[in-house]
Design an enzyme around this catalytic site. Structure first.
Site, PDB file in Angstrom:
ATOM      1  CD  GLN A   1      -3.170  -0.441   0.087  1.00 47.20           C
ATOM      2  OE1 GLN A   1      -2.967   0.521  -0.668  1.00 47.20           O
ATOM      3  NE2 GLN A   1      -4.278  -1.149   0.046  1.00 47.20           N
TER       4      GLN A   1
ATOM      5  CE1 TYR B   1      -7.908 -11.592  -5.499  1.00 44.42           C
ATOM      6  CE2 TYR B   1      -9.305 -12.050  -3.600  1.00 44.42           C
ATOM      7  CZ  TYR B   1      -9.088 -12.089  -4.965  1.00 44.42           C
ATOM      8  OH  TYR B   1     -10.033 -12.640  -5.784  1.00 44.42           O
TER       9      TYR B   1
ATOM     10  CD  GLU C   1      -0.335 -11.730  -3.888  1.00 46.02           C
ATOM     11  OE1 GLU C   1      -1.190 -11.063  -3.283  1.00 46.02           O
ATOM     12  OE2 GLU C   1      -0.005 -11.497  -5.074  1.00 46.02           O
TER      13      GLU C   1
ATOM     14  CG  ASP D   1      -6.722  -5.721   0.254  1.00 46.03           C
ATOM     15  OD1 ASP D   1      -7.339  -4.901  -0.470  1.00 46.03           O
ATOM     16  OD2 ASP D   1      -5.641  -5.457   0.809  1.00 46.03           O
TER      17      ASP D   1
ATOM     18  CB  CYS E   1      -8.784  -0.124  -4.279  1.00 50.64           C
ATOM     19  SG  CYS E   1      -8.547  -1.443  -5.461  1.00 50.64           S
TER      20      CYS E   1
HETATM   21  N1  SAH Z   1      -3.563  -7.401   1.204  1.00 44.97           N
HETATM   22  C1  SAH Z   1      -2.341  -6.920   0.594  1.00 44.97           C
HETATM   23  C2  SAH Z   1      -2.407  -6.856  -0.944  1.00 44.97           C
HETATM   24  C3  SAH Z   1      -3.617  -6.209  -1.521  1.00 44.97           C
HETATM   25  S1  SAH Z   1      -3.471  -5.754  -3.216  1.00 44.97           S
HETATM   26  C4  SAH Z   1      -1.976  -5.557   1.161  1.00 44.97           C
HETATM   27  O1  SAH Z   1      -2.792  -4.914   1.804  1.00 44.97           O
HETATM   28  O2  SAH Z   1      -0.847  -5.138   0.956  1.00 44.97           O
HETATM   29  C5  SAH Z   1      -4.163  -7.097  -4.072  1.00 44.97           C
HETATM   30  C6  SAH Z   1      -3.242  -8.295  -4.162  1.00 44.97           C
HETATM   31  O3  SAH Z   1      -3.923  -9.313  -4.882  1.00 44.97           O
HETATM   32  C7  SAH Z   1      -1.930  -8.058  -4.915  1.00 44.97           C
HETATM   33  O4  SAH Z   1      -0.866  -8.506  -4.120  1.00 44.97           O
HETATM   34  C8  SAH Z   1      -2.070  -8.913  -6.178  1.00 44.97           C
HETATM   35  O5  SAH Z   1      -0.840  -9.485  -6.591  1.00 44.97           O
HETATM   36  C9  SAH Z   1      -3.018  -9.996  -5.725  1.00 44.97           C
HETATM   37  N2  SAH Z   1      -3.832 -10.660  -6.737  1.00 44.97           N
HETATM   38  C10 SAH Z   1      -4.339 -10.157  -7.888  1.00 44.97           C
HETATM   39  N3  SAH Z   1      -5.135 -11.054  -8.488  1.00 44.97           N
HETATM   40  C11 SAH Z   1      -5.139 -12.163  -7.701  1.00 44.97           C
HETATM   41  C12 SAH Z   1      -5.803 -13.423  -7.777  1.00 44.97           C
HETATM   42  N4  SAH Z   1      -6.596 -13.727  -8.798  1.00 44.97           N
HETATM   43  N5  SAH Z   1      -5.594 -14.293  -6.776  1.00 44.97           N
HETATM   44  C13 SAH Z   1      -4.781 -14.009  -5.737  1.00 44.97           C
HETATM   45  N6  SAH Z   1      -4.126 -12.824  -5.613  1.00 44.97           N
HETATM   46  C14 SAH Z   1      -4.319 -11.920  -6.585  1.00 44.97           C
END
Ligand code: SAH
Ligand code: NI
Length: 455
Positions: free
Chosen positions: A285, A314, A335, A383, A410
């Site tokens: 973030q 995520y 992830e 997320d 978001c």
């Molecule tokens: N919760 C974490 C990341 C949120 S951003 C934080 O707060 O920092 C969203 C995340 O989802 C990213 O790391 C991205 O790589 C991942 N992502 C995107 N598509 C995805 C999917 N289909 N399955 C799992 N992760 C995914």
């Protein structure tokens, strides 16, 4: 319908803002979008262009200005979209962004007047970003760093990026000057020539550690030693310099090949009293203090206890799950970016946490696997990126009997869409809390709480 001709002038009042911050004007029901025009303002508008359903205008003269207008904003921040809300007073930005969430819930989820909570402001409203992705281009024969004009790839040179940590601006300027000094060529995307496409800088908010990433069109890096020596001498806080090679012609910043040029391949930051290694391809973030507020809200909504099994979908580098793992029985994270999963595992170790399991894969697939394997989560925290949740993720998640779904989003549009599905599958939307991670821009985060109402 009135017939509009280019360069016609109308005296009109601005009635609203678009999602991205343009003023909305209506003439006989036909909408025009006008840059740098705020609700309530009377303007003389010049017609720029029209199409069937809407047109674009520009302000010829302000006849009145809004009491909420910020007058000392550099217009390049509006033109580039660096700060597309920068001309609006911060308290009004928050009100407007909250109103958009209310409207989306009303339109998409048929929840008229859902009591969306007041948006929580960001602790810092300028100079907050811990990351910058800066295009490098040649302007009139000189290598420049800056930002693209909205809806174009015309580079506007910028030195003070307004919403970035000033230390990042300093590094970007130094890199620009060194690239000039060593005669390296800026990327030319029309001819697909030149060398340096982007400079990405990350700076850990708590530790001040800096990572610099050179995104280049080719691997061989002319005069790299002199450049790195000068840069690291000037900025001892630089712990990592990476190269990413991107030979493609698309809009993706990163290609798939990474080289370590200097130091280590990660930097370390602290969030909610835990340490996190962050590597170049991993998501993190951009507004650390505001993200801490967001995570704390999500944890509050989850209302966790020591027996809980929690899914952190995520999960990125683990920043959410690891901040409450010591309060629950087990955390399962998923992830898709392998480097981020490696970070998350190492981050668990760094913080002495051993009740977490991280899986690399797509959340929509792994969620289904967990259900098949008999994982019984009490709380599912999600997320996702802007596109929201996959239908198959929602059906799997709703099938395992978790007492609540805590949804960090978001993008309120996909959030509202996904809420409809969860409600059809036995959950009810209880609370929506916007948290402003992106002051001066049209973006906002929210955390929603859905609780189980039927088996
Ligand atoms: N919760 C974490 C990341 C949120 S951003 C934080 O707060 O920092 C969203 C995340 O989802 C990213 O790391 C991205 O790589 C991942 N992502 C995107 N598509 C995805 C999917 N289909 N399955 C799992 N992760 C995914
Ligand atoms: Ni948007």
């Amino acid at each position: 319908m009135t017939n509009f001709n280019k360069n016609d002038i109308f005296e009109v009042q601005v009635i609203d803002l678009t999602h991205e911050g343009a003023g909305v004007v209506k003439i006989d029901g036909y909408p025009f979008f006008v840059e740098n025009a705020l609700p309530g303002e009377m303007i003389e508008m010049r017609v720029l262009k029209t199409s069937k359903k809407f047109g674009f205008g520009k302000v010829e003269t302000y006849l009145t200005t809004s009491e909420h207008r910020v007058t000392d904003i550099n217009l390049d921040y509006l033109r580039t979209g660096i700060a597309d809300f920068g001309h609006l007073a911060y308290a009004e930005q928050l009100k407007f962004k909250r109103k958009q969430i209310v409207e989306l819930l009303s339109k998409t989820a048929h929840k008229a007047d859902f009591p969306v909570l007041e948006a929580i402001p960001s602790p810092d409203v300028t100079k907050y970003r811990n990351k910058a992705s800066i295009p490098v281009r040649s302007v009139n024969g000189v290598l420049e760093t800056g930002f693209f004009r909205k809806h174009s790839h015309t580079l506007v040179p910028v030195e003070d990026f307004f919403i970035q940590q000033p230390e990042i601006d300093e590094v970007v300027i130094a890199v620009r000057d060194l690239l000039r000094k060593f005669g390296l060529k800026a990327y030319n995307e029309i001819e697909n020539t030149g060398f340096v496409r982007n400079v990405v800088v990350r700076r850990a908010h708590a530790t001040g550690e800096i990572m610099v990433i050179f995104v280049t069109r080719k691997a061989s890096f002319f005069k790299v030693d002199g450049l790195l020596n000068a840069l690291t001498k000037q900025f001892p806080a630089i712990k990592s310099i990476m190269q990413n090679v991107n030979a493609s012609t698309g809009n993706n910043i990163f290609g798939s090949d990474w080289n370590l040029l200097f130091g280590q391949d990660f930097i370390t930051d602290i969030m909610l009293e835990r340490k996190y290694d962050i590597s170049a391809p991993s998501f993190y973030q951009v507004n650390t203090p505001a993200a801490e507020v967001l995570y704390a809200k999500a944890i509050e909504f989850a209302d966790l206890n020591a027996e809980d099994v929690v899914i952190d979908a995520y999960s990125g580098i683990g920043t959410i799950g690891l901040s409450f793992a010591d309060k629950v029985k087990h955390v399962y994270g998923v992830e898709v970016v392998e480097a981020a999963v490696e970070n998350a595992r190492k981050n668990a170790e760094l913080n002495g946490i051993d009740n977490v399991t991280y899986v690399t894969g797509k959340a929509e697939k792994v969620m289904g696997d967990w259900v098949t394997e008999g994982v019984k989560p009490d709380v599912i925290l999600v997320d996702p990126p802007r596109k929201g949740l996959d239908e198959s993720f929602i059906t799997s998640a709703a099938s395992v009997g978790a007492r609540s779904i805590v949804y960090i989003s978001c993008n309120a549009a996909t959030f509202a869409r996904d809420v409809v599905r969860f409600e059809e599958l036995g959950y009810a939307l209880e609370k929506v809390q916007p948290v402003d991670l992106f002051p001066q821009t049209h973006h906002i985060e929210l955390v929603g709480l859905l609780t189980r109402v039927k088996a």
